[in-house]
Design a protein around this motif. Structure first.
Motif, PDB file in Angstrom:
ATOM      1  N   GLY A  81       0.830  -1.201   0.000  1.00 13.81           N
ATOM      2  CA  GLY A  81       0.000   0.000   0.000  1.00 13.81           C
ATOM      3  C   GLY A  81       0.865   1.252   0.000  1.00 13.81           C
ATOM      4  N   PHE A  82       2.015   1.160  -0.651  1.00 15.08           N
ATOM      5  CA  PHE A  82       2.963   2.278  -0.602  1.00 15.08           C
ATOM      6  C   PHE A  82       2.346   3.585  -1.082  1.00 15.08           C
ATOM      7  N   GLU A  83       1.544   3.508  -2.123  1.00 17.96           N
ATOM      8  CA  GLU A  83       0.941   4.738  -2.652  1.00 17.96           C
ATOM      9  C   GLU A  83       0.144   5.473  -1.587  1.00 17.96           C
ATOM     10  N   GLU A  84      -0.639   4.704  -0.838  1.00 18.44           N
ATOM     11  CA  GLU A  84      -1.462   5.278   0.235  1.00 18.44           C
ATOM     12  C   GLU A  84      -0.579   5.849   1.338  1.00 18.44           C
ATOM     13  N   VAL A  85       0.406   5.058   1.719  1.00 20.11           N
ATOM     14  CA  VAL A  85       1.314   5.466   2.790  1.00 20.11           C
ATOM     15  C   VAL A  85       2.035   6.764   2.405  1.00 20.11           C
ATOM     16  N   ALA A  86       2.446   6.852   1.133  1.00 20.58           N
ATOM     17  CA  ALA A  86       3.196   8.009   0.653  1.00 20.58           C
ATOM     18  C   ALA A  86       2.319   9.258   0.503  1.00 20.58           C
ATOM     19  N   LYS A  87       1.015   9.048   0.396  1.00 19.95           N
ATOM     20  CA  LYS A  87       0.088  10.174   0.249  1.00 19.95           C
ATOM     21  C   LYS A  87      -0.243  10.807   1.584  1.00 19.95           C
ATOM     22  N   ASP A  88      -0.126  10.006   2.633  1.00 16.28           N
ATOM     23  CA  ASP A  88      -0.631  10.390   3.945  1.00 16.28           C
ATOM     24  C   ASP A  88       0.332  11.352   4.657  1.00 16.28           C
ATOM     25  N   ALA A  89      -0.111  12.588   4.839  1.00 17.44           N
ATOM     26  CA  ALA A  89       0.723  13.631   5.448  1.00 17.44           C
ATOM     27  C   ALA A  89       1.091  13.319   6.903  1.00 17.44           C
ATOM     28  N   ASP A  90       0.458  12.310   7.490  1.00 11.95           N
ATOM     29  CA  ASP A  90       0.798  11.918   8.867  1.00 11.95           C
ATOM     30  C   ASP A  90       2.071  11.080   8.937  1.00 11.95           C
ATOM     31  N   ASN A  91       2.607  10.726   7.766  1.00  8.54           N
ATOM     32  CA  ASN A  91       3.750   9.796   7.750  1.00  8.54           C
ATOM     33  C   ASN A  91       5.085  10.467   7.431  1.00  8.54           C
ATOM     34  N   LEU A  92       6.074  10.094   8.212  1.00 11.67           N
ATOM     35  CA  LEU A  92       7.464  10.424   7.912  1.00 11.67           C
ATOM     36  C   LEU A  92       8.111   9.089   7.546  1.00 11.67           C
ATOM     37  N   ILE A  93       8.518   8.973   6.278  1.00 10.20           N
ATOM     38  CA  ILE A  93       8.954   7.673   5.746  1.00 10.20           C
ATOM     39  C   ILE A  93      10.466   7.649   5.525  1.00 10.20           C
ATOM     40  N   PHE A  94      11.111   6.610   6.030  1.00  9.10           N
ATOM     41  CA  PHE A  94      12.546   6.396   5.788  1.00  9.10           C
ATOM     42  C   PHE A  94      12.698   5.142   4.943  1.00  9.10           C
ATOM     43  N   ILE A  95      13.501   5.243   3.883  1.00 11.47           N
ATOM     44  CA  ILE A  95      13.665   4.098   2.986  1.00 11.47           C
ATOM     45  C   ILE A  95      15.133   3.731   2.837  1.00 11.47           C
ATOM     46  N   GLU A  96      15.465   2.484   3.212  1.00 15.19           N
ATOM     47  CA  GLU A  96      16.810   1.964   2.968  1.00 15.19           C
ATOM     48  C   GLU A  96      16.812   1.289   1.599  1.00 15.19           C
ATOM     49  N   TRP A  97      17.924   1.326   0.908  1.00 20.04           N
ATOM     50  CA  TRP A  97      18.077   0.783  -0.448  1.00 20.04           C
ATOM     51  C   TRP A  97      17.057   1.407  -1.402  1.00 20.04           C
ATOM     52  N   PRO A  98      16.958   2.751  -1.405  1.00 17.51           N
ATOM     53  CA  PRO A  98      15.946   3.415  -2.224  1.00 17.51           C
ATOM     54  C   PRO A  98      16.169   3.235  -3.723  1.00 17.51           C
ATOM     55  N   GLU A  99      17.425   2.941  -4.109  1.00 17.33           N
ATOM     56  CA  GLU A  99      17.681   2.777  -5.556  1.00 17.33           C
ATOM     57  C   GLU A  99      16.853   1.623  -6.144  1.00 17.33           C
ATOM     58  N   ARG A 100      16.457   0.691  -5.260  1.00 17.60           N
ATOM     59  CA  ARG A 100      15.652  -0.452  -5.759  1.00 17.60           C
ATOM     60  C   ARG A 100      14.212  -0.054  -6.100  1.00 17.60           C
ATOM     61  N   ILE A 101      13.778   1.083  -5.591  1.00 14.98           N
ATOM     62  CA  ILE A 101      12.385   1.479  -5.885  1.00 14.98           C
ATOM     63  C   ILE A 101      12.335   2.910  -6.419  1.00 14.98           C
ATOM     64  N   LYS A 102      13.442   3.340  -7.041  1.00 14.21           N
ATOM     65  CA  LYS A 102      13.557   4.770  -7.359  1.00 14.21           C
ATOM     66  C   LYS A 102      12.453   5.285  -8.275  1.00 14.21           C
ATOM     67  N   GLU A 103      11.920   4.420  -9.124  1.00 13.40           N
ATOM     68  CA  GLU A 103      10.860   4.898 -10.022  1.00 13.40           C
ATOM     69  C   GLU A 103       9.563   5.236  -9.272  1.00 13.40           C
ATOM     70  N   PHE A 104       9.473   4.823  -8.007  1.00 17.06           N
ATOM     71  CA  PHE A 104       8.249   5.106  -7.239  1.00 17.06           C
ATOM     72  C   PHE A 104       8.409   6.281  -6.290  1.00 17.06           C
ATOM     73  N   LEU A 105       9.626   6.837  -6.245  1.00  9.63           N
ATOM     74  CA  LEU A 105       9.871   7.909  -5.279  1.00  9.63           C
ATOM     75  C   LEU A 105       9.606   9.277  -5.902  1.00  9.63           C
ATOM     76  N   PRO A 106       8.868  10.114  -5.191  1.00  5.54           N
ATOM     77  CA  PRO A 106       8.586  11.438  -5.748  1.00  5.54           C
ATOM     78  C   PRO A 106       9.850  12.296  -5.806  1.00  5.54           C
ATOM     79  N   LYS A 107       9.812  13.318  -6.645  1.00  6.92           N
ATOM     80  CA  LYS A 107      11.017  14.142  -6.796  1.00  6.92           C
ATOM     81  C   LYS A 107      11.338  14.936  -5.536  1.00  6.92           C
ATOM     82  N   GLU A 108      10.359  15.074  -4.651  1.00 10.31           N
ATOM     83  CA  GLU A 108      10.577  15.787  -3.384  1.00 10.31           C
ATOM     84  C   GLU A 108      11.341  14.939  -2.363  1.00 10.31           C
ATOM     85  N   THR A 109      11.603  13.684  -2.703  1.00 14.41           N
ATOM     86  CA  THR A 109      12.315  12.799  -1.774  1.00 14.41           C
ATOM     87  C   THR A 109      13.631  13.440  -1.325  1.00 14.41           C
TER      88      THR A 109
END
Ligand SMILES: Nc1ncnc2c1ncn2[C@@H]1O[C@H](COP(=O)(O)OP(=O)(O)OP(=O)(O)O)[C@@H](O)[C@H]1O
Ligand SMILES: [Mg+2]
Length: 147
Positions: free
Chosen positions: A100-128
């Motif tokens: 449910g990453f899309e939902e999690v990433a939309k939710d302003a209540d979340n501060l998200i930390f991602i290890e190995w982000p290069e594996r999912i880089k196409e899903f990360l917003p440019k504001e990352t």
């Protein structure tokens, strides 16, 4: 900004100063932690969680991919949860959808930390926000926070 931490205590200071620079937004704030095995990515997330009074031990979520920690109510914080994602074993995008990453990433209540982000880089917003960690020696780590 490139800094060198010479101990876990210094990593905590760097994490705390970093958190103070973050501004809440109308979606989740996403922090990508880049660096090799043992570079200190999980350690950095732990120190951020400690700052928000999270008592629960932060484990490396390698085998669960995603863990959500509640920031205690009494904390003054723009966020309600810390989400810790380890994409190391990530195989394909259906897994992210499953989380449910899309939902999690939309939710302003979340501060998200991602290890190995290069594996999912196409899903990360440019504001990352990108942080680059490097092993220097047993006790020291370079922590480079992108401005
Ligand atoms: N100055 C320092 N800052 C952060 N961690 C340090 C420091 N000095 C030593 N360490 C140690 O380095 C190790 C970093 O491990 P950590 O699990 O955070 O790495 P990681 O980048 O998450 O690796 P992985 O890709 O395997 O998840 C920890 O055992 C930590 O105690
Ligand atoms: Mg880790």
């Amino acid at each position: 900004m490139k800094q060198v931490s010479r101990s876990l205590e210094e990593t905590k200071d760097i994490a705390t100063s970093f958190l103070k620079t973050l501004k809440p937004s109308n979606s989740a704030v996403i922090v990508a932690l880049h660096g090799d095995l043992g570079a200190g990515k999980t350690a950095f997330v732990k120190k951020c969680a400690e700052h928000f009074g999270i008592q629960e031990t932060i484990i490396s979520p390698t085998f669960v991919i995603e863990k959500i920690y509640k920031i205690p109510h009494e904390q003054v914080s723009p966020w309600k949860h810390i989400v810790h994602i380890d994409a190391y074993r990530f195989e394909d995008s259906s897994e992210l959808r499953h989380l449910g990453f899309e939902e999690v990433a939309k939710d302003a209540d979340n501060l998200i930390f991602i290890e190995w982000p290069e594996r999912i880089k196409e899903f990360l917003p440019k504001e990352t926000i990108n942080i680059y960690l490097k092993f220097v020696d047993e006790e020291s780590r370079e922590i480079n926070i992108e401005d």
